[in-house]
Every structure is written in C-alpha cells, then in structure tokens.
Design a protein around this motif. Sequence first.
Motif, PDB file in Angstrom:
ATOM      1  N   TYR A 281      -7.273 -29.037 -19.207  1.00  0.00           N
ATOM      2  CA  TYR A 281      -8.019 -29.817 -18.223  1.00  0.00           C
ATOM      3  C   TYR A 281      -7.234 -29.966 -16.908  1.00  0.00           C
ATOM      4  CZ  TYR A 281     -10.502 -33.500 -15.882  1.00  0.00           C
ATOM      5  OH  TYR A 281     -11.152 -34.212 -14.922  1.00  0.00           O
ATOM      6  N   HIS A 282      -6.060 -30.634 -16.971  1.00  0.00           N
ATOM      7  CA  HIS A 282      -5.343 -30.927 -15.727  1.00  0.00           C
ATOM      8  C   HIS A 282      -4.806 -29.653 -15.063  1.00  0.00           C
ATOM      9  CE1 HIS A 282      -5.817 -35.118 -16.400  1.00  0.00           C
ATOM     10  NE2 HIS A 282      -5.186 -35.061 -17.557  1.00  0.00           N
ATOM     11  N   TYR A 283      -4.173 -28.775 -15.867  1.00  0.00           N
ATOM     12  CA  TYR A 283      -3.636 -27.537 -15.287  1.00  0.00           C
ATOM     13  C   TYR A 283      -4.783 -26.652 -14.782  1.00  0.00           C
ATOM     14  CZ  TYR A 283      -1.687 -22.908 -14.859  1.00  0.00           C
ATOM     15  OH  TYR A 283      -1.351 -21.670 -14.365  1.00  0.00           O
ATOM     16  N   GLU A 284      -5.874 -26.636 -15.560  1.00  0.00           N
ATOM     17  CA  GLU A 284      -7.029 -25.815 -15.188  1.00  0.00           C
ATOM     18  C   GLU A 284      -7.573 -26.275 -13.823  1.00  0.00           C
ATOM     19  OE1 GLU A 284      -7.155 -23.422 -17.347  1.00  0.00           O
ATOM     20  OE2 GLU A 284      -8.708 -22.487 -16.128  1.00  0.00           O
ATOM     21  N   CYS A 285      -7.644 -27.610 -13.627  1.00  0.00           N
ATOM     22  CA  CYS A 285      -8.124 -28.144 -12.335  1.00  0.00           C
ATOM     23  C   CYS A 285      -7.193 -27.706 -11.211  1.00  0.00           C
ATOM     24  CB  CYS A 285      -8.159 -29.670 -12.356  1.00  0.00           C
ATOM     25  SG  CYS A 285      -9.442 -30.315 -13.379  1.00  0.00           S
ATOM     26  N   ARG A 289      -8.279 -25.323  -8.118  1.00  0.00           N
ATOM     27  CA  ARG A 289      -8.158 -25.757  -6.719  1.00  0.00           C
ATOM     28  C   ARG A 289      -7.316 -24.765  -5.924  1.00  0.00           C
ATOM     29  NH1 ARG A 289      -7.481 -31.159  -8.683  1.00  0.00           N
ATOM     30  NH2 ARG A 289      -5.256 -30.854  -8.675  1.00  0.00           N
ATOM     31  N   LYS A 290      -6.200 -24.336  -6.545  1.00  0.00           N
ATOM     32  CA  LYS A 290      -5.251 -23.456  -5.868  1.00  0.00           C
ATOM     33  C   LYS A 290      -5.892 -22.101  -5.561  1.00  0.00           C
ATOM     34  CE  LYS A 290      -1.201 -22.361  -4.500  1.00  0.00           C
ATOM     35  NZ  LYS A 290       0.094 -22.837  -4.198  1.00  0.00           N
ATOM     36  N   LEU A 291      -6.587 -21.525  -6.569  1.00  0.00           N
ATOM     37  CA  LEU A 291      -7.188 -20.207  -6.357  1.00  0.00           C
ATOM     38  C   LEU A 291      -8.347 -20.287  -5.365  1.00  0.00           C
ATOM     39  CD1 LEU A 291      -7.078 -18.653  -9.932  1.00  0.00           C
ATOM     40  CD2 LEU A 291      -5.534 -18.274  -8.047  1.00  0.00           C
ATOM     41  N   GLN A 292      -9.097 -21.411  -5.416  1.00  0.00           N
ATOM     42  CA  GLN A 292     -10.201 -21.570  -4.456  1.00  0.00           C
ATOM     43  C   GLN A 292      -9.659 -21.657  -3.031  1.00  0.00           C
ATOM     44  OE1 GLN A 292     -12.396 -24.878  -5.951  1.00  0.00           O
ATOM     45  NE2 GLN A 292     -13.909 -23.572  -6.950  1.00  0.00           N
ATOM     46  N   LYS A 293      -8.510 -22.360  -2.897  1.00  0.00           N
ATOM     47  CA  LYS A 293      -7.884 -22.498  -1.579  1.00  0.00           C
ATOM     48  C   LYS A 293      -7.467 -21.122  -1.049  1.00  0.00           C
ATOM     49  CE  LYS A 293      -4.523 -25.725   0.096  1.00  0.00           C
ATOM     50  NZ  LYS A 293      -3.495 -26.621  -0.418  1.00  0.00           N
ATOM     51  N   MET A 294      -7.096 -20.233  -1.981  1.00  0.00           N
ATOM     52  CA  MET A 294      -6.683 -18.889  -1.579  1.00  0.00           C
ATOM     53  C   MET A 294      -7.891 -17.981  -1.345  1.00  0.00           C
ATOM     54  SD  MET A 294      -3.550 -18.514  -4.236  1.00  0.00           S
ATOM     55  CE  MET A 294      -3.141 -16.818  -4.034  1.00  0.00           C
ATOM     56  N   GLY A 295      -9.106 -18.512  -1.594  1.00  0.00           N
ATOM     57  CA  GLY A 295     -10.322 -17.746  -1.300  1.00  0.00           C
ATOM     58  C   GLY A 295     -10.948 -17.079  -2.507  1.00  0.00           C
ATOM     59  N   PHE A 296     -10.410 -17.326  -3.713  1.00  0.00           N
ATOM     60  CA  PHE A 296     -11.001 -16.701  -4.901  1.00  0.00           C
ATOM     61  C   PHE A 296     -12.150 -17.555  -5.427  1.00  0.00           C
ATOM     62  CE2 PHE A 296      -6.749 -14.909  -4.808  1.00  0.00           C
ATOM     63  CZ  PHE A 296      -7.054 -13.568  -4.959  1.00  0.00           C
ATOM     64  N   THR A 297     -13.140 -16.888  -5.986  1.00  0.00           N
ATOM     65  CA  THR A 297     -14.274 -17.611  -6.567  1.00  0.00           C
ATOM     66  C   THR A 297     -14.878 -16.751  -7.676  1.00  0.00           C
ATOM     67  OG1 THR A 297     -16.612 -17.734  -6.067  1.00  0.00           O
ATOM     68  CG2 THR A 297     -15.270 -17.091  -4.290  1.00  0.00           C
ATOM     69  N   ASP A 298     -15.719 -17.359  -8.512  1.00  0.00           N
ATOM     70  CA  ASP A 298     -16.325 -16.596  -9.611  1.00  0.00           C
ATOM     71  C   ASP A 298     -17.668 -15.991  -9.218  1.00  0.00           C
ATOM     72  OD1 ASP A 298     -14.237 -17.066 -11.329  1.00  0.00           O
ATOM     73  OD2 ASP A 298     -15.072 -18.960 -12.050  1.00  0.00           O
ATOM     74  N   VAL A 299     -18.336 -16.594  -8.207  1.00  0.00           N
ATOM     75  CA  VAL A 299     -19.635 -16.057  -7.772  1.00  0.00           C
ATOM     76  C   VAL A 299     -19.616 -15.759  -6.272  1.00  0.00           C
ATOM     77  CG1 VAL A 299     -21.179 -17.037  -9.513  1.00  0.00           C
ATOM     78  CG2 VAL A 299     -20.473 -18.433  -7.590  1.00  0.00           C
ATOM     79  N   GLY A 300     -20.326 -14.699  -5.915  1.00  0.00           N
ATOM     80  CA  GLY A 300     -20.383 -14.289  -4.514  1.00  0.00           C
ATOM     81  C   GLY A 300     -21.388 -15.107  -3.748  1.00  0.00           C
ATOM     82  N   PRO A 301     -21.596 -14.836  -2.442  1.00  0.00           N
ATOM     83  CA  PRO A 301     -22.561 -15.595  -1.635  1.00  0.00           C
ATOM     84  C   PRO A 301     -23.990 -15.433  -2.164  1.00  0.00           C
ATOM     85  CG  PRO A 301     -21.321 -14.021  -0.288  1.00  0.00           C
ATOM     86  CD  PRO A 301     -20.882 -13.816  -1.688  1.00  0.00           C
ATOM     87  N   ASP A 302     -24.259 -14.293  -2.832  1.00  0.00           N
ATOM     88  CA  ASP A 302     -25.610 -14.068  -3.371  1.00  0.00           C
ATOM     89  C   ASP A 302     -25.760 -14.630  -4.784  1.00  0.00           C
ATOM     90  OD1 ASP A 302     -23.739 -12.432  -4.378  1.00  0.00           O
ATOM     91  OD2 ASP A 302     -24.845 -10.552  -4.102  1.00  0.00           O
ATOM     92  N   ASN A 303     -24.825 -15.485  -5.186  1.00  0.00           N
ATOM     93  CA  ASN A 303     -24.828 -16.117  -6.516  1.00  0.00           C
ATOM     94  C   ASN A 303     -24.641 -15.137  -7.671  1.00  0.00           C
ATOM     95  OD1 ASN A 303     -24.663 -18.791  -6.514  1.00  0.00           O
ATOM     96  ND2 ASN A 303     -26.837 -19.215  -6.827  1.00  0.00           N
ATOM     97  N   GLN A 304     -24.186 -13.940  -7.357  1.00  0.00           N
ATOM     98  CA  GLN A 304     -23.911 -12.949  -8.397  1.00  0.00           C
ATOM     99  C   GLN A 304     -22.431 -13.039  -8.779  1.00  0.00           C
ATOM    100  OE1 GLN A 304     -26.145 -10.804  -9.906  1.00  0.00           O
ATOM    101  NE2 GLN A 304     -27.567 -12.124  -8.811  1.00  0.00           N
TER     102      GLN A 304
END
Length: 405
Positions: A281-285, A289-304
Amino acid sequence: QKENIRCLTTIGHFGFECLPYQLVNRSIHQGFSFNILCVGETGIGKSTLINTLFNTNLKDKKSSHFYSNVGLKIQTYELQESKVQLKLTVVKTVGYGDQINKEASYQPVVDYIDAQFEAFLQEELRIKRSFFEYHDTRVHVCLYFISPTGHSLKSLDLLTMKSIDSKVNIIPLIAKADTISKNDLQKFKSKIMSELISNNIQIYQFPSDDETTVQANSGVLPFAVVGSIDEVKVGKRMVRGRHYPWGVLQVENENHCDFVKLRDMLLCTNMEDLKEQTHFYHYECYRCRKLQKMGFTDVGPDNQPVSFQEIYEAKRQEFYDQCQREEKQLKHRFMQRVKEKESTLKDAEKELQDKFEHLKRFQQEEIIKLEGERRKLEEEIIDFCKTKAASENVQAQLCANMRKD
Ligand code: GDP
C-alpha cells in the motif's frame, strides 16, 4: 462387511500439504527484519518501551533537550529468540518538539520515510538487482508517542501524523500511562480517537478478515503503555514493572496497562501484515506518485492501455526532440551574437579608419605648411646672403677708396 474395514490415519505429512513447512523452514533460515520508527518528545519513554518490547537492553545514551533541530537516530540490532533471528532497525526522533518554532519538526521524519522508499525504488529499477542481500529499511510501523496530558492532542501531534499518515502505518500510544488515572485515561483515549477522526488522520487498521485476529485487535487504540526493564518483586515472583511508594505497576499485567496487547498485536499477530501494508500500500503509493511525476501512466489519452516500453520510447523521442530544439535555439542565439559582435567590430574598425584618415590628412596639411615655411625661409636666407654679399662689396669698395685717399 463395511464394519470390518480398518481405517488407517496417516501419521506424517505427504504431498503438497507440506508446502507451508517449506516456507517456515526457509523463513527461519533467512531470518526476519522489522523496522520501527518512534516519534515522540524527548524523555517520553521511547527507548524504554523498545527495550521492554524486545526484552533486551539496547544500550542508548539519554537524549538532550537542547538540539536546535529535529534529528533521527538510526540503530540496527541483530536479535535472537529461540531459533528465530530478527534484524531490528529502530529509528528514534531526537529533539522532537524541543524547539520554539515547531513547524520544521516533522519534516525530517517525512524525508526519512521517503528516502527509504526511494532507495528501494532505485534498487528495483537497477539492471542487476540484489534483493537477497539488500537491507530493506522501509519503515514498517510508526509508534507515535502521545504525552499523557489527559487533555487532547497537541497541534504538533496532529501536524506530524497528518503529514505521514499516507506513508506509514501509524500506531498511536499514550506514553507513561502510569501517570494518569484510569477514568481520565478512558476519557483521554476517546478524545484522541475523536480528534484523529475529525482531522481525517489515517492510523493503522488492524486486519479484520479472521475472527481471532478481530478479537485480539478490538477496541484498544490508542494503546496506553508503560515501559520498564527493571525487575520488581511481587509476592514470590519477579516481574517487570515500576515500583512506587503506593505499589507496583506491572508492565505485563493487562489490568495495569495495554503493553501486552501492544506487544501481541505488533509482534505476534500483525508484524507480517504491517510489512505487507508497507509494501503493497504505502510503497505502492510512493512508486505510483513517483512514476506519474516522471510522466509514466497505464492508459494513454485515448483511454487505451499503453505499455511501459511505449511510454519510454515516446519519452525518449520527446527528449530527443527537445534536445534538437534547444540545440537549434542555441545555434541561432550563437549566430546572432556572432553577428552582433561582427557589426560592433566593423563599427569600431570604421571609426579607427576614419580617425586614421583624419590624422593622415592633418599630417599632410602640416607637411605642406612646413614645406611652404621652409621655402620661405630659404628665400629669406638667399636674400640675406645677397644683401650680405652686396654690403660686403660696398664695404670693400669703401675701404679701397679710403686707402687711395
Ligand atoms: P526517550 O528520550 O523518549 O527515549 O525516553 P527514555 O526511554 O530515555 O525515558 C526517559 C525517562 O522516562 C527515564 O527516566 C525512564 O525511566 C522514564 N520512563 C520511561 N518509560 C516510562 C513510563 O512508562 N512511565 C514512567 N513513569 N516513566 C517512564
């Protein structure tokens, strides 16, 4: 006929029912590790409680009240109980709440928790990882020591707990609970819980998926604890406790304080859950946060869904394009500055040339002027010589005439 068949019961364990034993043996062989963070004012009883919990004397110097900043003291111990080995890391605040300005008191605690997550993340991202030897220092539990004032939480308590509640499992404790009466203690406990709820502070939720654990975990928060490693004689027994003129407070007596409940819940029932909560939970959060700050995400702008590789490639291209743009801009700026410099140099050269021409003209004029004067002087010299010669002739004639006379 059926009654004549003998039933055999197996004595040993066979097949995959032995799997849990493999895990137990491997864990005992590897040893366990546990990291505790103790946050509380100087002299509130942090060291004593840790010694009481692990039934040992982790020799430690008394802290001073005169530090200008809050610091952390980190110590790792190798403990053993029967065959089980435990690598225990205890992190204690030093000088917490001793400064007049308390605003920066909680920041070192927050920074420490984040730094341990960051170290683990860096290890995870390495090409050659060595988790087998890696000393995981992520904080599994934060024991938050509340002063036994009997009134309410201090603003520093609320601020600190609020800033770490999404990063660590907080277990609130009322320290030195022997200094407060039973009635006041109950009221104090309810007051603390209602303040935590009204300030939306998340404390560690004990597991509620199994009946026995629920029973063991029910309704004691915050734990009212007393610490002591001194042995005191009660009847014919020696027990750990604190001796007062009016009687003995037994640390391990559940009618006297919640120490046994805390020890059972922390070490016997929930240690693995605390470690899992920290990791899942805590490490995962933190990681998210860290990867999102670096610009990584699981879904693209088209929600794919997009893969890590695709984002990495896109980021690399973006970075390459940005570098190209910046290089172009730099080149353009460089050329502009070269042009500016060239034009200022040309201006300076022209100015110098003009000055030189002016001086040359002036010199030529001077030469002509001097030449004229020289010629005039020569004519004057010739005239003078002529006049002189004439006067010498006249003088010679006069002398000759005088001699004749
Ligand atoms: P720390 O600075 O928070 O680590 O505090 P210590 O553990 O060094 O304790 C400071 C003093 O408080 C020592 O004299 C301890 O004997 C005393 N102390 C520790 N725990 C308790 C407790 O539960 N009740 C009382 N009355 N005194 C305690």
